[in-house]
Design an enzyme around this catalytic site. Structure first.
Site, PDB file in Angstrom:
ATOM      1  N   ARG A  58      34.916  55.041  36.289  1.00 46.12           N
ATOM      2  CA  ARG A  58      35.787  54.173  37.058  1.00 46.12           C
ATOM      3  C   ARG A  58      36.850  55.014  37.765  1.00 46.12           C
ATOM      4  O   ARG A  58      36.980  56.210  37.513  1.00 46.12           O
ATOM      5  CB  ARG A  58      36.433  53.099  36.165  1.00 46.12           C
ATOM      6  CG  ARG A  58      37.060  53.738  34.923  1.00 46.12           C
ATOM      7  CD  ARG A  58      38.333  53.156  34.491  1.00 46.12           C
ATOM      8  NE  ARG A  58      39.343  53.218  35.510  1.00 46.12           N
ATOM      9  CZ  ARG A  58      40.057  54.314  35.801  1.00 46.12           C
ATOM     10  NH1 ARG A  58      39.851  55.475  35.189  1.00 46.12           N
ATOM     11  NH2 ARG A  58      40.983  54.262  36.739  1.00 46.12           N
ATOM     12  N   GLY A  59      37.600  54.326  38.664  1.00 44.09           N
ATOM     13  CA  GLY A  59      38.517  55.050  39.528  1.00 44.09           C
ATOM     14  C   GLY A  59      37.777  55.317  40.835  1.00 44.09           C
ATOM     15  O   GLY A  59      36.623  55.781  40.810  1.00 44.09           O
ATOM     16  N   ALA A  60      38.432  55.027  41.959  1.00 40.02           N
ATOM     17  CA  ALA A  60      37.726  55.026  43.238  1.00 40.02           C
ATOM     18  C   ALA A  60      36.985  56.337  43.543  1.00 40.02           C
ATOM     19  O   ALA A  60      35.773  56.312  43.812  1.00 40.02           O
ATOM     20  CB  ALA A  60      38.722  54.673  44.353  1.00 40.02           C
ATOM     21  N   ARG A 101      30.285  47.869  43.110  1.00 38.17           N
ATOM     22  CA  ARG A 101      31.641  47.307  43.020  1.00 38.17           C
ATOM     23  C   ARG A 101      32.156  47.205  44.460  1.00 38.17           C
ATOM     24  O   ARG A 101      31.998  48.155  45.233  1.00 38.17           O
ATOM     25  CB  ARG A 101      32.587  48.192  42.178  1.00 38.17           C
ATOM     26  CG  ARG A 101      32.221  48.244  40.698  1.00 38.17           C
ATOM     27  CD  ARG A 101      33.290  48.984  39.887  1.00 38.17           C
ATOM     28  NE  ARG A 101      34.464  48.147  39.642  1.00 38.17           N
ATOM     29  CZ  ARG A 101      35.615  48.615  39.128  1.00 38.17           C
ATOM     30  NH1 ARG A 101      35.746  49.914  38.868  1.00 38.17           N
ATOM     31  NH2 ARG A 101      36.630  47.808  38.912  1.00 38.17           N
ATOM     32  N   GLN A 208      43.514  50.509  31.148  1.00 38.40           N
ATOM     33  CA  GLN A 208      43.312  51.866  31.691  1.00 38.40           C
ATOM     34  C   GLN A 208      44.576  52.720  31.509  1.00 38.40           C
ATOM     35  O   GLN A 208      44.487  53.941  31.367  1.00 38.40           O
ATOM     36  CB  GLN A 208      42.943  51.801  33.182  1.00 38.40           C
ATOM     37  CG  GLN A 208      41.548  51.263  33.468  1.00 38.40           C
ATOM     38  CD  GLN A 208      41.542  49.777  33.720  1.00 38.40           C
ATOM     39  OE1 GLN A 208      42.386  49.047  33.199  1.00 38.40           O
ATOM     40  NE2 GLN A 208      40.608  49.315  34.524  1.00 38.40           N
ATOM     41  N   ASP A 249      42.484  51.819  45.909  1.00 41.55           N
ATOM     42  CA  ASP A 249      41.039  51.612  46.013  1.00 41.55           C
ATOM     43  C   ASP A 249      40.599  51.402  47.455  1.00 41.55           C
ATOM     44  O   ASP A 249      39.454  51.671  47.811  1.00 41.55           O
ATOM     45  CB  ASP A 249      40.607  50.421  45.152  1.00 41.55           C
ATOM     46  CG  ASP A 249      40.678  50.799  43.684  1.00 41.55           C
ATOM     47  OD1 ASP A 249      41.778  50.703  43.088  1.00 41.55           O
ATOM     48  OD2 ASP A 249      39.647  51.241  43.146  1.00 41.55           O
ATOM     49  N   ASN A 259      44.857  47.997  44.966  1.00 40.50           N
ATOM     50  CA  ASN A 259      44.845  48.829  43.754  1.00 40.50           C
ATOM     51  C   ASN A 259      44.800  47.888  42.557  1.00 40.50           C
ATOM     52  O   ASN A 259      44.837  46.655  42.704  1.00 40.50           O
ATOM     53  CB  ASN A 259      46.072  49.753  43.713  1.00 40.50           C
ATOM     54  CG  ASN A 259      45.947  50.820  42.630  1.00 40.50           C
ATOM     55  OD1 ASN A 259      44.935  51.522  42.558  1.00 40.50           O
ATOM     56  ND2 ASN A 259      46.948  50.935  41.778  1.00 40.50           N
ATOM     57  N   LYS A 260      44.727  48.458  41.384  1.00 38.84           N
ATOM     58  CA  LYS A 260      44.577  47.680  40.149  1.00 38.84           C
ATOM     59  C   LYS A 260      45.565  46.520  40.073  1.00 38.84           C
ATOM     60  O   LYS A 260      46.739  46.677  40.430  1.00 38.84           O
ATOM     61  CB  LYS A 260      44.767  48.637  38.961  1.00 38.84           C
ATOM     62  CG  LYS A 260      44.670  48.019  37.583  1.00 38.84           C
ATOM     63  CD  LYS A 260      43.404  47.239  37.342  1.00 38.84           C
ATOM     64  CE  LYS A 260      42.144  48.033  37.589  1.00 38.84           C
ATOM     65  NZ  LYS A 260      40.919  47.170  37.603  1.00 38.84           N
TER      66      LYS A 260
HETATM   67  O1  MRU Z   1      38.931  49.057  37.930  1.00 40.96           O
HETATM   68  P1  MRU Z   1      39.280  50.512  37.980  1.00 40.96           P
HETATM   69  O2  MRU Z   1      39.733  51.051  36.669  1.00 40.96           O
HETATM   70  O3  MRU Z   1      38.172  51.334  38.615  1.00 40.96           O
HETATM   71  O4  MRU Z   1      40.526  50.583  38.968  1.00 40.96           O
HETATM   72  C1  MRU Z   1      41.021  51.848  39.313  1.00 40.96           C
HETATM   73  C2  MRU Z   1      42.271  51.807  40.094  1.00 40.96           C
HETATM   74  O5  MRU Z   1      42.751  50.783  40.506  1.00 40.96           O
HETATM   75  C3  MRU Z   1      42.846  53.142  40.459  1.00 40.96           C
HETATM   76  O6  MRU Z   1      44.239  53.046  40.576  1.00 40.96           O
HETATM   77  C4  MRU Z   1      42.262  53.605  41.798  1.00 40.96           C
HETATM   78  O7  MRU Z   1      40.879  53.555  41.774  1.00 40.96           O
HETATM   79  C5  MRU Z   1      42.707  54.976  42.141  1.00 40.96           C
HETATM   80  S1  MRU Z   1      41.943  56.244  41.122  1.00 40.96           S
HETATM   81  C6  MRU Z   1      42.485  57.721  41.783  1.00 40.96           C
END
Ligand code: MRU
Length: 360
Positions: A58-60, A101, A208, A249, A259-260
């Site tokens: 996970r994470g973009a 996703r 997270q 994201d 973002n999250k």
């Molecule tokens: O659902 P996730 O855990 O993939 O969400 C991730 C985030 O929102 C991060 O802040 C974003 O992807 C940036 S990671 C450098």
């Protein structure tokens, strides 16, 4: 500005969260942290998509890297015998993996970039197609690693004198191919010998911040304090934190930033408290094709993530649930966006356009 070699010791000491292992994709399983550090081998497209969907990776930028390598897995799985068949396989994978996703643009961007690189290479054999796809995926990861380092260096200058930083979700080495985006700034400060203390919000419902950010900062020897998401306004009012830095994201042409979930709340709180609110993200997270954040598709996650935690009920089993994974912070609440191409400032429509125009 400091030299990029400032990141070398960090990168040498920490294994990548996603890597090509010769015949499969290896990822650090982010669902079992911090209880155990497990490595998963993804040997089929179904396994790659499953890992992305259940946030094992996970994470973009990390899902972009995993998706790009997933194209090679898909080629190996399909075993085409002609170049035209191999190209058709890749086209199918761009759709299947790219849509696993919807919100983080890095995923669809990365698989499309692999396809475009293969097309540009004009391979004349199936092994040539595979080599071009693997080279493109490796280049995406190398590019992300470098982008993270540069984000850290720009952040070091931008946040000079700031030592108490709040962040949300996880944006570090687990979420990228390098030392991270928002956390890249934190690691850069530490590598430069500066004092830095992070307040990490736990990031409900999948934690997270608690499970991943607190773990990876602790593991790297960085001072970190975990707090409930709902404590952010108070942390700012009490001046426990001097600035907020989050990842992204998808960032639209006007600077609106997905973002999250919870990020928007922190940005509103920061504006009320008069604290700077930064986004740190590589250009691969920008989507200049969308004029505003209204066009961003927000992923909605399954109700079970809110009704249970690892099989234990946390709510009535049949309660109605709304579980958006992301929110959109309006660009007007963002002090600046720290990228590998420099620090972008309002008006974002102009600074983002200029950053893309100046790209090599
Ligand atoms: O659902 P996730 O855990 O993939 O969400 C991730 C985030 O929102 C991060 O802040 C974003 O992807 C940036 S990671 C450098």
């Amino acid at each position: 500005m400091h030299d990029a070699s400032i990141a070398d010791a960090f990168l040498a000491a920490h294994p990548p969260s996603v890597r090509w292992a010769g015949d499969c994709v290896e990822i650090i399983d982010q669902t079992t942290l911090p209880t155990s550090i497990d490595v998963l081998s993804l040997r089929s497209v179904a396994a790659v998509i499953d890992a992305i969907c259940r946030l094992a990776v996970r994470g973009a930028p990390a899902i972009g890297a995993c998706g790009a390598l997933g194209v090679v897995v898909g080629l190996d799985e399909a075993a085409p015998t002609a170049v035209t068949d191999a190209m058709a396989v890749i086209d199918g994978l761009v759709d299947r993996i790219g849509n696993a996703r919807p919100t983080a643009v890095n995923l669809s961007w990365a698989v499309a970039r692999v396809r475009d690189a293969v097309v540009a290479a004009m391979p004349t054999s199936v092994p040539g197609v595979r080599n071009a796809a693997l080279a493109a995926a490796e280049a995406i990861m190398a590019g992300d690693r470098d982008a993270c380092t540069r984000i850290g260096l720009y952040g070091l200058d931008e946040l000079a004198g700031v030592s108490r930083i709040m962040t949300h979700c996880n944006t570090g080495r687990l979420a990228t191919a390098g030392w991270g985006t928002a956390l890249g700034v934190v690691y850069a400060k530490a590598a430069a010998g500066e004092e830095v203390h992070v307040y990490a919000s736990e990031t409900r419902p999948l934690l997270q911040g608690a499970r991943l950010t607190a773990w990876e900062l602790h593991d790297a020897g960085i001072d970190v304090t975990l707090m409930p998401d709902g404590a952010s306004a108070t942390a700012m009012a009490q001046r426990r934190v001097q600035a907020v830095i989050v990842g992204a994201d998808r960032i639209t042409a006007n600077g609106d930033t997905a973002n999250k979930i919870g990020t928007f709340t922190h940005a509103v709180n920061a504006r009320y408290a008069g604290i700077p609110f930064y986004v740190a993200a590589p250009l691969s997270t920008f989507d200049p094709s969308l004029p505003t954040g209204d066009g961003i598709v927000i992923e909605e996650r399954p109700a079970v993530e809110m009704r249970e935690w690892r099989g234990q009920p946390t709510a009535p089993p049949d309660v109605a649930v709304w579980n958006p994974a992301f929110d959109v912070t309006p660009g007007e609440l963002i002090t600046a966006i720290i990228t590998e191409a420099g620090v972008l400032r309002p008006p974002y429509t102009e600074s983002i356009r200029a950053a893309f125009a100046a790209r090599p």
